[in-house]
Structures are given as structure tokens and as C-alpha cells.
Design a protein around this motif. Structure first.
Motif, PDB file in Angstrom:
ATOM      1  N   VAL A   1      -6.928   7.088   6.827  1.00 11.88           N
ATOM      2  CA  VAL A   1      -5.625   6.658   7.326  1.00 11.88           C
ATOM      3  C   VAL A   1      -5.055   5.572   6.427  1.00 11.88           C
ATOM      4  CG1 VAL A   1      -4.448   5.470   9.227  1.00 11.88           C
ATOM      5  CG2 VAL A   1      -6.046   7.333   9.710  1.00 11.88           C
ATOM      6  N   HIS A   2      -5.876   4.583   6.123  1.00 17.01           N
ATOM      7  CA  HIS A   2      -5.424   3.474   5.274  1.00 17.01           C
ATOM      8  C   HIS A   2      -4.997   3.990   3.905  1.00 17.01           C
ATOM      9  CE1 HIS A   2      -5.620  -0.120   2.746  1.00 17.01           C
ATOM     10  NE2 HIS A   2      -5.264  -0.755   3.855  1.00 17.01           N
ATOM     11  N   LYS A   3      -5.826   4.829   3.299  1.00 19.65           N
ATOM     12  CA  LYS A   3      -5.502   5.354   1.968  1.00 19.65           C
ATOM     13  C   LYS A   3      -4.232   6.202   1.984  1.00 19.65           C
ATOM     14  CE  LYS A   3     -10.143   5.294   0.081  1.00 19.65           C
ATOM     15  NZ  LYS A   3     -11.227   6.061  -0.507  1.00 19.65           N
ATOM     16  N   LEU A   4      -4.068   7.029   3.001  1.00 19.28           N
ATOM     17  CA  LEU A   4      -2.873   7.871   3.091  1.00 19.28           C
ATOM     18  C   LEU A   4      -1.626   7.033   3.342  1.00 19.28           C
ATOM     19  CD1 LEU A   4      -4.292  10.896   5.108  1.00 19.28           C
ATOM     20  CD2 LEU A   4      -3.567  10.894   2.715  1.00 19.28           C
ATOM     21  N   LEU A   5      -1.715   6.048   4.227  1.00 21.22           N
ATOM     22  CA  LEU A   5      -0.568   5.177   4.470  1.00 21.22           C
ATOM     23  C   LEU A   5      -0.185   4.411   3.215  1.00 21.22           C
ATOM     24  CD1 LEU A   5      -1.389   3.680   7.991  1.00 21.22           C
ATOM     25  CD2 LEU A   5       0.456   5.284   7.431  1.00 21.22           C
ATOM     26  N   GLN A   6      -1.179   3.898   2.516  1.00 26.87           N
ATOM     27  CA  GLN A   6      -0.911   3.150   1.285  1.00 26.87           C
ATOM     28  C   GLN A   6      -0.283   4.052   0.233  1.00 26.87           C
ATOM     29  OE1 GLN A   6      -1.556  -0.326   1.128  1.00 26.87           O
ATOM     30  NE2 GLN A   6      -0.068   0.010  -0.472  1.00 26.87           N
ATOM     31  N   ALA A   7      -0.817   5.259   0.077  1.00 24.06           N
ATOM     32  CA  ALA A   7      -0.279   6.199  -0.912  1.00 24.06           C
ATOM     33  C   ALA A   7       1.152   6.597  -0.572  1.00 24.06           C
ATOM     34  CB  ALA A   7      -1.168   7.435  -0.997  1.00 24.06           C
ATOM     35  N   ALA A   8       1.437   6.832   0.705  1.00 26.61           N
ATOM     36  CA  ALA A   8       2.797   7.205   1.119  1.00 26.61           C
ATOM     37  C   ALA A   8       3.760   6.045   0.906  1.00 26.61           C
ATOM     38  CB  ALA A   8       2.801   7.647   2.581  1.00 26.61           C
ATOM     39  N   THR A   9       3.306   4.837   1.177  1.00 26.00           N
ATOM     40  CA  THR A   9       4.139   3.653   0.983  1.00 26.00           C
ATOM     41  C   THR A   9       4.445   3.447  -0.496  1.00 26.00           C
ATOM     42  OG1 THR A   9       3.199   2.625   2.952  1.00 26.00           O
ATOM     43  CG2 THR A   9       4.272   1.163   1.404  1.00 26.00           C
TER      44      THR A   9
ATOM     45  N   TYR B   1      10.005   7.915  -3.308  1.00 25.50           N
ATOM     46  CA  TYR B   1      10.917   8.451  -2.307  1.00 25.50           C
ATOM     47  C   TYR B   1      10.281   8.583  -0.929  1.00 25.50           C
ATOM     48  CZ  TYR B   1      13.704   9.369  -6.388  1.00 25.50           C
ATOM     49  OH  TYR B   1      14.416   9.216  -7.533  1.00 25.50           O
ATOM     50  N   GLY B   2       9.029   8.146  -0.780  1.00 24.63           N
ATOM     51  CA  GLY B   2       8.386   8.122   0.513  1.00 24.63           C
ATOM     52  C   GLY B   2       7.674   9.391   0.939  1.00 24.63           C
ATOM     53  N   PHE B   3       7.826  10.497   0.214  1.00 29.82           N
ATOM     54  CA  PHE B   3       7.171  11.754   0.576  1.00 29.82           C
ATOM     55  C   PHE B   3       5.809  11.832  -0.085  1.00 29.82           C
ATOM     56  CE2 PHE B   3      11.610  12.703   1.215  1.00 29.82           C
ATOM     57  CZ  PHE B   3      11.609  13.432   2.392  1.00 29.82           C
ATOM     58  N   LEU B   4       4.827  12.307   0.658  1.00 31.96           N
ATOM     59  CA  LEU B   4       3.488  12.484   0.111  1.00 31.96           C
ATOM     60  C   LEU B   4       2.924  13.803   0.613  1.00 31.96           C
ATOM     61  CD1 LEU B   4       1.070  11.240  -1.477  1.00 31.96           C
ATOM     62  CD2 LEU B   4       0.262  10.388   0.731  1.00 31.96           C
ATOM     63  N   LYS B   5       2.583  14.689  -0.302  1.00 33.94           N
ATOM     64  CA  LYS B   5       1.988  15.989   0.051  1.00 33.94           C
ATOM     65  C   LYS B   5       0.478  15.870  -0.096  1.00 33.94           C
ATOM     66  CE  LYS B   5       2.152  20.869  -1.280  1.00 33.94           C
ATOM     67  NZ  LYS B   5       2.811  21.830  -2.186  1.00 33.94           N
ATOM     68  N   VAL B   6      -0.234  16.237   0.966  1.00 32.07           N
ATOM     69  CA  VAL B   6      -1.698  16.221   0.914  1.00 32.07           C
ATOM     70  C   VAL B   6      -2.202  17.645   1.080  1.00 32.07           C
ATOM     71  CG1 VAL B   6      -1.911  13.859   1.742  1.00 32.07           C
ATOM     72  CG2 VAL B   6      -1.920  15.704   3.383  1.00 32.07           C
ATOM     73  N   ARG B   7      -3.217  17.984   0.317  1.00 34.25           N
ATOM     74  CA  ARG B   7      -3.763  19.339   0.322  1.00 34.25           C
ATOM     75  C   ARG B   7      -5.153  19.346   0.931  1.00 34.25           C
ATOM     76  NH1 ARG B   7      -1.410  18.922  -4.916  1.00 34.25           N
ATOM     77  NH2 ARG B   7       0.393  20.290  -5.092  1.00 34.25           N
ATOM     78  N   GLY B   8      -5.440  20.426   1.632  1.00 34.50           N
ATOM     79  CA  GLY B   8      -6.764  20.610   2.221  1.00 34.50           C
ATOM     80  C   GLY B   8      -6.722  20.408   3.720  1.00 34.50           C
ATOM     81  N   ALA B   9      -7.493  21.215   4.411  1.00 36.26           N
ATOM     82  CA  ALA B   9      -7.505  21.179   5.868  1.00 36.26           C
ATOM     83  C   ALA B   9      -7.937  19.820   6.434  1.00 36.26           C
ATOM     84  CB  ALA B   9      -8.392  22.297   6.414  1.00 36.26           C
TER      85      ALA B   9
ATOM     86  N   VAL C   1       6.496   6.502   6.537  1.00 33.08           N
ATOM     87  CA  VAL C   1       5.593   5.647   7.302  1.00 33.08           C
ATOM     88  C   VAL C   1       6.444   4.915   8.333  1.00 33.08           C
ATOM     89  CG1 VAL C   1       3.971   3.720   7.172  1.00 33.08           C
ATOM     90  CG2 VAL C   1       4.048   5.397   5.319  1.00 33.08           C
ATOM     91  N   THR C   2       6.041   4.960   9.587  1.00 30.62           N
ATOM     92  CA  THR C   2       6.787   4.315  10.669  1.00 30.62           C
ATOM     93  C   THR C   2       6.487   2.819  10.709  1.00 30.62           C
ATOM     94  OG1 THR C   2       5.031   4.655  12.278  1.00 30.62           O
ATOM     95  CG2 THR C   2       6.674   6.432  12.055  1.00 30.62           C
ATOM     96  N   ASP C   3       7.191   2.123  11.594  1.00 28.80           N
ATOM     97  CA  ASP C   3       6.922   0.689  11.781  1.00 28.80           C
ATOM     98  C   ASP C   3       5.475   0.458  12.216  1.00 28.80           C
ATOM     99  OD1 ASP C   3       9.523   0.049  11.088  1.00 28.80           O
ATOM    100  OD2 ASP C   3      10.223  -0.074  13.162  1.00 28.80           O
ATOM    101  N   ALA C   4       4.955   1.353  13.066  1.00 27.37           N
ATOM    102  CA  ALA C   4       3.552   1.231  13.500  1.00 27.37           C
ATOM    103  C   ALA C   4       2.605   1.404  12.312  1.00 27.37           C
ATOM    104  CB  ALA C   4       3.242   2.264  14.574  1.00 27.37           C
ATOM    105  N   GLY C   5       2.924   2.314  11.407  1.00 28.13           N
ATOM    106  CA  GLY C   5       2.113   2.503  10.208  1.00 28.13           C
ATOM    107  C   GLY C   5       2.134   1.272   9.317  1.00 28.13           C
ATOM    108  N   HIS C   6       3.303   0.658   9.169  1.00 25.98           N
ATOM    109  CA  HIS C   6       3.402  -0.576   8.378  1.00 25.98           C
ATOM    110  C   HIS C   6       2.633  -1.710   9.050  1.00 25.98           C
ATOM    111  CE1 HIS C   6       6.045   0.777   5.193  1.00 25.98           C
ATOM    112  NE2 HIS C   6       6.796   1.388   6.103  1.00 25.98           N
ATOM    113  N   SER C   7       2.655  -1.748  10.378  1.00 19.29           N
ATOM    114  CA  SER C   7       1.875  -2.758  11.114  1.00 19.29           C
ATOM    115  C   SER C   7       0.384  -2.577  10.865  1.00 19.29           C
ATOM    116  CB  SER C   7       2.155  -2.669  12.616  1.00 19.29           C
ATOM    117  OG  SER C   7       3.477  -3.035  12.889  1.00 19.29           O
ATOM    118  N   PHE C   8      -0.066  -1.314  10.849  1.00 22.50           N
ATOM    119  CA  PHE C   8      -1.472  -1.015  10.549  1.00 22.50           C
ATOM    120  C   PHE C   8      -1.832  -1.562   9.172  1.00 22.50           C
ATOM    121  CE2 PHE C   8      -4.839   1.526   8.727  1.00 22.50           C
ATOM    122  CZ  PHE C   8      -5.738   1.707   9.764  1.00 22.50           C
TER     123      PHE C   8
END
Length: 90
Positions: free
Chosen positions: A6-14, A18-26, A59-66
Motif C-alpha cells: 500500500v505504501h509503495k503504491l501510494l508513493q508511486a502514484a503520488t 499526471y497521477g495515473f499509475l498502472k499496475v500489472r499482475g493479479a 490518491v485521495t485525502d485518506a491516502g495522503h493522510s496514510f
């Protein structure tokens, strides 16, 4: 939900221009679904098939709070932390 993912994905998206992040794999797509359900991100629907992927739209406000609560990364769970201390002292 894996808090380290979660932390890594939020950081990468931030960090995306342009804010979009595509992740691959189930496994990662599942984490994105859980993060969206928790209100940490807005995401497009997961695409399942030969190449499963999901897109984090923002990333939402809650994600930024995290991220503010855990600027480096979230703490280890107590049972893992205990093993790390034991191995460091032996």
C-alpha cells in the motif's frame, strides 16, 4: 491488505506527473481493489485476462493522510517485529 505494498503504491502514484499509475499482475491489482475499498485511492476497474492490471487514477485525502502518518513505511506487525529482534540479538 499488505501495508508495505500500500505504501509503495501510494508513493508511486503520488510521484506520477499526471497521477495515473498502472499496475500489472493479479496480486497488485487485488491490492488496488482493497485500497479503493478502503478509500485510499480512486481506481479504474480491474481488467482480468491474460494480463491482469488496474489503474490508480488518484490518491485521495485518506491516502495522503496514510503517507503522512508513515513517511518512510508502515511499522512491521508485532509478530514479525519480534522475530526480527530475536534474530538481531542471537
Amino acid at each position: 491488505m499488505n501495508l508495505h505494498f500500500v505504501h509503495k503504491l501510494l508513493q508511486a502514484a503520488t510521484d506520477q506527473l499526471y497521477g495515473f499509475l498502472k499496475v500489472r499482475g493479479a496480486p497488485l491489482a487485488r491490492e488496488v481493489e482493497m485500497m479503493e475499498a478502503a478509500g485510499l485511492i480512486e481506481a479504474s476497474g480491474t481488467v482480468h485476462g491474460l494480463k491482469t492490471f488496474a489503474v490508480i487514477k488518484r490518491v485521495t485525502d485518506a491516502g495522503h493522510s496514510f503517507l503522512r502518518a508513515f513517511p518512510d513505511q508502515p511499522p512491521l506487525p508485532a509478530r514479525t517485529r519480534g522475530r526480527a529482534v530475536e534474530s538481531a540479538t542471537n
